[in-house]
Scaffold this active site. Structure first.
Site, mmCIF file in Angstrom:
data_model
loop_
_atom_site.group_PDB
_atom_site.id
_atom_site.type_symbol
_atom_site.label_atom_id
_atom_site.label_comp_id
_atom_site.label_asym_id
_atom_site.label_seq_id
_atom_site.Cartn_x
_atom_site.Cartn_y
_atom_site.Cartn_z
ATOM 1 N N CYS A 87 -2.043 9.352 2.894
ATOM 2 C CA CYS A 87 -1.856 8.820 1.541
ATOM 3 C C CYS A 87 -3.091 9.020 0.672
ATOM 4 O O CYS A 87 -2.984 9.157 -0.538
ATOM 5 C CB CYS A 87 -1.502 7.344 1.617
ATOM 6 S SG CYS A 87 -2.736 6.388 2.520
ATOM 7 N N GLU A 128 0.887 -1.176 0.000
ATOM 8 C CA GLU A 128 0.000 0.000 0.000
ATOM 9 C C GLU A 128 0.913 1.211 0.000
ATOM 10 O O GLU A 128 1.588 1.473 0.995
ATOM 11 C CB GLU A 128 -0.871 0.007 1.262
ATOM 12 C CG GLU A 128 -1.762 -1.205 1.428
ATOM 13 C CD GLU A 128 -2.915 -1.209 0.447
ATOM 14 O OE1 GLU A 128 -3.134 -0.193 -0.226
ATOM 15 O OE2 GLU A 128 -3.575 -2.250 0.341
HETATM 16 P P1 NAD Z 1 8.948 4.138 4.213
HETATM 17 O O1 NAD Z 1 8.820 3.324 2.988
HETATM 18 O O2 NAD Z 1 10.128 4.994 4.386
HETATM 19 O O3 NAD Z 1 8.909 3.218 5.505
HETATM 20 C C1 NAD Z 1 7.817 2.345 5.766
HETATM 21 C C2 NAD Z 1 8.303 1.198 6.618
HETATM 22 O O4 NAD Z 1 9.254 0.438 5.885
HETATM 23 C C3 NAD Z 1 8.991 1.606 7.913
HETATM 24 O O5 NAD Z 1 8.610 0.715 8.945
HETATM 25 C C4 NAD Z 1 10.461 1.413 7.587
HETATM 26 O O6 NAD Z 1 11.239 1.148 8.728
HETATM 27 C C5 NAD Z 1 10.397 0.206 6.680
HETATM 28 N N1 NAD Z 1 11.537 0.023 5.781
HETATM 29 C C6 NAD Z 1 12.318 0.984 5.233
HETATM 30 N N2 NAD Z 1 13.271 0.409 4.454
HETATM 31 C C7 NAD Z 1 13.070 -0.921 4.502
HETATM 32 C C8 NAD Z 1 13.702 -2.038 3.879
HETATM 33 N N3 NAD Z 1 14.746 -1.888 3.055
HETATM 34 N N4 NAD Z 1 13.215 -3.270 4.134
HETATM 35 C C9 NAD Z 1 12.153 -3.434 4.943
HETATM 36 N N5 NAD Z 1 11.521 -2.418 5.576
HETATM 37 C C10 NAD Z 1 11.960 -1.170 5.340
HETATM 38 O O7 NAD Z 1 7.600 4.980 4.299
HETATM 39 P P2 NAD Z 1 7.193 6.059 5.374
HETATM 40 O O8 NAD Z 1 7.961 7.304 5.076
HETATM 41 O O9 NAD Z 1 7.251 5.454 6.736
HETATM 42 O O10 NAD Z 1 5.659 6.267 5.044
HETATM 43 C C11 NAD Z 1 5.189 7.259 4.197
HETATM 44 C C12 NAD Z 1 4.733 6.625 2.906
HETATM 45 O O11 NAD Z 1 3.723 5.650 3.186
HETATM 46 C C13 NAD Z 1 4.078 7.638 1.985
HETATM 47 O O12 NAD Z 1 4.474 7.411 0.667
HETATM 48 C C14 NAD Z 1 2.594 7.331 2.140
HETATM 49 O O13 NAD Z 1 1.801 7.709 1.076
HETATM 50 C C15 NAD Z 1 2.625 5.857 2.324
HETATM 51 N N6 NAD Z 1 1.383 5.385 2.947
HETATM 52 C C16 NAD Z 1 0.515 4.633 2.194
HETATM 53 C C17 NAD Z 1 -0.676 4.191 2.741
HETATM 54 C C18 NAD Z 1 -1.648 3.371 1.928
HETATM 55 O O14 NAD Z 1 -2.508 2.731 2.510
HETATM 56 N N7 NAD Z 1 -1.537 3.326 0.625
HETATM 57 C C19 NAD Z 1 -0.996 4.512 4.052
HETATM 58 C C20 NAD Z 1 -0.100 5.287 4.778
HETATM 59 C C21 NAD Z 1 1.100 5.710 4.218
#
Ligand code: NAD
Length: 486
Positions: free
Chosen positions: A290, A257
């Site tokens: 999002c 997502e």
């Molecule tokens: P991010 O991708 O930086 O991090 C998300 C999660 O992934 C965190 O727990 C992080 O620690 C983990 N992560 C980072 N690198 C990783 C790796 N290499 N392997 C495994 N895990 C890893 O995202 P963010 O900045 O925390 O969140 C914001 C983003 O999330 C925005 O783009 C937003 O639109 C999106 N979002 C989407 C939804 C949806 O339902 N579509 C809902 C909320 C947020």
């Protein structure tokens, strides 16, 4: 009970270790979490590494045996108990989340903690109401069974941590999978409270595991472990690409997502008061949503009427402390994020886009002014990339065809909103828009059994209702020849 390191966060005692196999487990390294209000230090959390991830997957592999062999009624009972416990701890969860991430406290208390409980309740109900599809064909009795898939890794973002975590954990657990939850490092605390409640709810050891840590360390180690049988991720497209590679290496299904760049279309026949009011609401949660409709697309003939109403609503928004009920706009979650948001606005200014309102960080806090930008063209960066802050763009369209074309012109496809008084237009435009969710004259309300997810770079797969239960299961077709006797 095992010993656990706890820290006081606003008067709430929060465990700051990992939960593995029913035991609290520490790490030699820690990372800190700070509050967006004043950037004060809140807690030092165990920083998981490869060994932590391996231990958690081993525990989840053992926990899976017992959890997946419970009857659906027994599994549902545990989920219902967890839902009750979440409701009973609403105040602590809401306060800790507000301090940790900056989420509006009233919203947390009234909506999001309750929704967390509802997520577990909904999935408890769905599994007890489910009947395997059974039919006769080709001289056989056919039955489609759901087999729990195995340990599932659940990785969640910082922006609505509690609600989004429960939304993803509930179907994984309901399907009979054990879980390892890795919350985001910017807002890890409500996940710790949830993990603690699972001990009270009665999950068998190892059914629910929590690994705290940094994405590139603990997260990457978890998704690379070949014993993991499902990965479900919410976050950015960049991270999804890494996780997708790890999932592909082990042939593991994963859902993602991801971000959005939702169009917010206002037709000339819309209730302009309602549309403008809702448009200003896209600044809610400082735009760290999002699903937000961040591209305002307005019929050219009502441009001025709409803008006047929009500014009137935006002027009334109160920037402040998220603990105060009068606050509408809270600080952004992190200084890095504030700088990222401002970077988009600065680049837009430099590229000739017009900053219609806002456009600056607020001195001495992490607030960012609610910002409206009229881009020089539909190719401007601020139109094409997710900002994830209180920054909206404003464009006009000449007719319905142009509105649809602009709406579909980015690589994203998570959600869309439209405002019109015409039912037939709502259906026609709704059918033409490429997005997983389209709202006409409303926003955010959704039956939890409906599918949820994005097109394009907004995601892979669908969550919600049975869609998530199917994802977390291996479907099996059992075929028995009709004349089979005892
Ligand atoms: P991010 O991708 O930086 O991090 C998300 C999660 O992934 C965190 O727990 C992080 O620690 C983990 N992560 C980072 N690198 C990783 C790796 N290499 N392997 C495994 N895990 C890893 O995202 P963010 O900045 O925390 O969140 C914001 C983003 O999330 C925005 O783009 C937003 O639109 C999106 N979002 C989407 C939804 C949806 O339902 N579509 C809902 C909320 C947020």
């Amino acid at each position: 009970m095992t010993l656990v390191t706890r820290q006081d966060v606003g008067g709430v005692s929060v465990p700051v270790d990992h939960l593995i196999g029913g035991y609290w487990v520490s790490s030699p390294q820690r990372f800190e979490t700070r509050s967006p209000m004043g950037w004060e230090h809140l807690a030092d959390i165990a920083r998981g590494d490869e060994a932590t991830a391996a231990a958690a997957v081993a525990a989840a592999t053992r926990g899976f045996e017992e959890w997946s062999s419970l009857s659906v009624e027994d599994r549902a009972d545990v989920l219902y108990r967890l839902a009750d416990l979440i409701e009973a701890h609403n105040d602590e969860i809401a306060l800790v989340e507000t301090l940790d991430m900056g989420f509006l406290h009233e919203s947390m208390k009234q909506r999001l903690v309750a929704r967390g409980a509802l997520n577990f309740r909904t999935y408890a109900e769905l599994i007890t109401r489910h009947h395997d599809r059974t039919w006769d064909a080709k001289g056989m009795r056919n039955q489609v069974q759901r087999m729990p898939a195995g340990p599932a890794v659940v990785i969640t973002p910082w922006n609505a941590p509690f609600m989004l975590s429960t939304w993803k954990l509930a179907p994984a657990l309901a399907a009979g999978n054990s879980v390892i939850h890795k919350p985001a490092e910017w807002s890890p605390l409500s996940a710790a409270l949830l993990a603690e409640l699972t001990l009270e709810a009665g999950f068998p050891p190892g059914a629910f595991n929590l690994v705290q840590g940094i994405g590139e360390e603990a997260g990457a180690a978890l998704v690379s472990d070949s014993r993991v049988r499902r990965i479900t991720f919410t976050g950015s497209p960049e991270t999804a690409r890494h996780i997708g590679q790890a999932a592909a290496a082990n042939i593991v299904p994963f859902t993602a997502e991801l971000g959005g760049k939702g169009p917010f279309i206002v037709f000339a026949d819309a209730d302009l008061d309602a549309a403008a009011h809702r448009a200003a609401w896209q600044f809610d949660d400082s735009g760290q949503v999002c699903l937000a409709g961040t591209r305002l697309l307005v019929a050219a003939e009502v441009r001025e009427e709409f803008l006047e109403r929009f500014h009137h609503n935006a002027d009334a928004l109160v920037l402040g402390d998220p603990r105060h009920p009068a606050t509408d706009i809270a600080p952004l979650a992190h200084p890095d994020h504030r700088d990222r948001v401002h970077g988009f606005v600065e680049r837009a200014r430099d590229a000739g886009d017009v900053i219609v309102r806002g456009g600056r960080p607020v001195e001495g806090s992490l607030h960012y002014e609610p910002t409206l930008i009229e881009p020089a063209s539909n190719l401007s960066e601020v139109v094409r990339r997710e900002v994830f802050g209180p920054v909206l763009t404003f464009q006009t369209f000449a007719d319905e065809a142009e509105a649809i074309s602009l709406a579909n012109s980015t690589q994203y496809g998570l959600s869309a909103q439209m405002w019109t008084s015409s039912q037939s237009r709502a259906e026609r435009v709704g059918a033409a828009i490429r997005a997983g969710l389209v709202w006409a004259n409303t926003f955010l309300v959704r039956d939890l059994t409906a599918p949820f997810g994005g097109c394009g770079i907004s995601g892979i797969g669908r969550e919600g209702g049975d869609y998530a239960l199917d994802f977390h299961s291996d479907l099996k077709t059992l075929m028995i020849l009709d004349d089979t006797t005892e």
